[in-house]
Design a protein around this motif. Structure first.
Motif: not given
Ligand code: ATP
Ligand code: MG
Length: 232
Positions: A1, A26, A61, A79, A154-157, A187-188
């Protein structure tokens, strides 16, 4: 990530970071720790591309974010959900409106707002406080607002910079439990803190900095199984 390879950054004569390499995979929950001035916030700013490194590579990402053209930076930032020590909530807006701002910035259709905001407010335990203003909330509740605002996109990180810095121990513990819950849901999280109490209690992977250098890194430990006996 997130991947740093031999990253260095100076501000004038100050070497804020020197030859830093690490990776956050991740789903991980990782602490960046170290004394004041160690370079923790500088790492978060590099990931957000608020600043550029002098040398080294940074991936987020799967993308080389150092080489990322300026016009693509806003999309990359969408993100990432960010939580700060001082909450950064808007005082003139209600809890609900503070969270809605994040959706508005992203241009999410207004008919989606209510359901999404309700969902994150419930997750952080503020569903009964949605119409209150920041001045009516405690520090712990304000931090929950800022976490809800970070999560609603809804973030990735999730990047958190000293999120418990303004909270007493019990409130800090409750906020950390919330971060843990969010991490368990997938979540990361990368969190900068010099609060050793928080770091010791959560038993997550730790990246330790001192004077801009990486002085230690732990491996991920197996999570403890919590047994909770509920009274009937
Ligand atoms: N914009 C800047 N201009 C000049 N020096 C800077 C700048 N940003 C950071 N620094 C310096 O870089 C070093 C690392 O700063 P950084 O904010 O990353 O530390 P930190 O680990 O987050 O500390 P704290 O725990 O106090 O928040 C410090 O010596 C700081 O003074
Ligand atoms: Mg800092």
């Amino acid at each position: 990530m997130v991947k740093f390879a031999h990253v260095s950054k100076s501000f004038g004569d100050i070497k804020a970071l020197e030859d830093i390499s690490f990776e956050v995979k991740k789903g991980e929950f990782v602490f960046i720790t170290g004394p004041s001035g160690a370079g923790k916030t500088t790492i978060l700013k590099l990931i957000l591309r608020e600043i550029l490194p002098d040398t080294g590579q940074i991936e987020f990402d799967g993308e080389d974010i150092v080489a990322l053209p300026e016009e693509k930076v806003p999309f990359m930032r969408q993100k990432i959900g960010v939580v700060f020590q001082d909450y950064k909530v808007l005082p003139e807006r209600t809890v609900r409106e503070n969270v809605e701002v994040a959706l508005s910035v992203l241009g999410i259709a207004q008919e989606e707002w209510e359901a999404r905001v309700n969902q994150v407010l419930k997750l952080v335990g503020l569903d009964k406080r949605s119409e209150l203003f920041p001045a009516q909330l405690s520090g712990g509740e304000l931090q929950r607002v800022s976490l809800a605002r970070a999560l609603v996109i809804n973030p990735k990180l999730i990047l958190a910079d000293e999120p418990t810095g303004n909270l007493d121990w019990d409130t800090a513990d409750a906020i950390m439990e919330l971060f843990e819950k969010i991490n368990k849901e997938g979540k990361t999280i990368l969190m900068a803190t010099h609060n050793q109490h928080v770091v010791a209690r959560l038993k997550k992977r730790v990246i330790e900095l001192k004077d801009g250098k990486l002085v230690g890194q732990t491996k991920e430990e197996k999570p403890k199984i919590k047994v909770k006996v509920e009274e009937v």
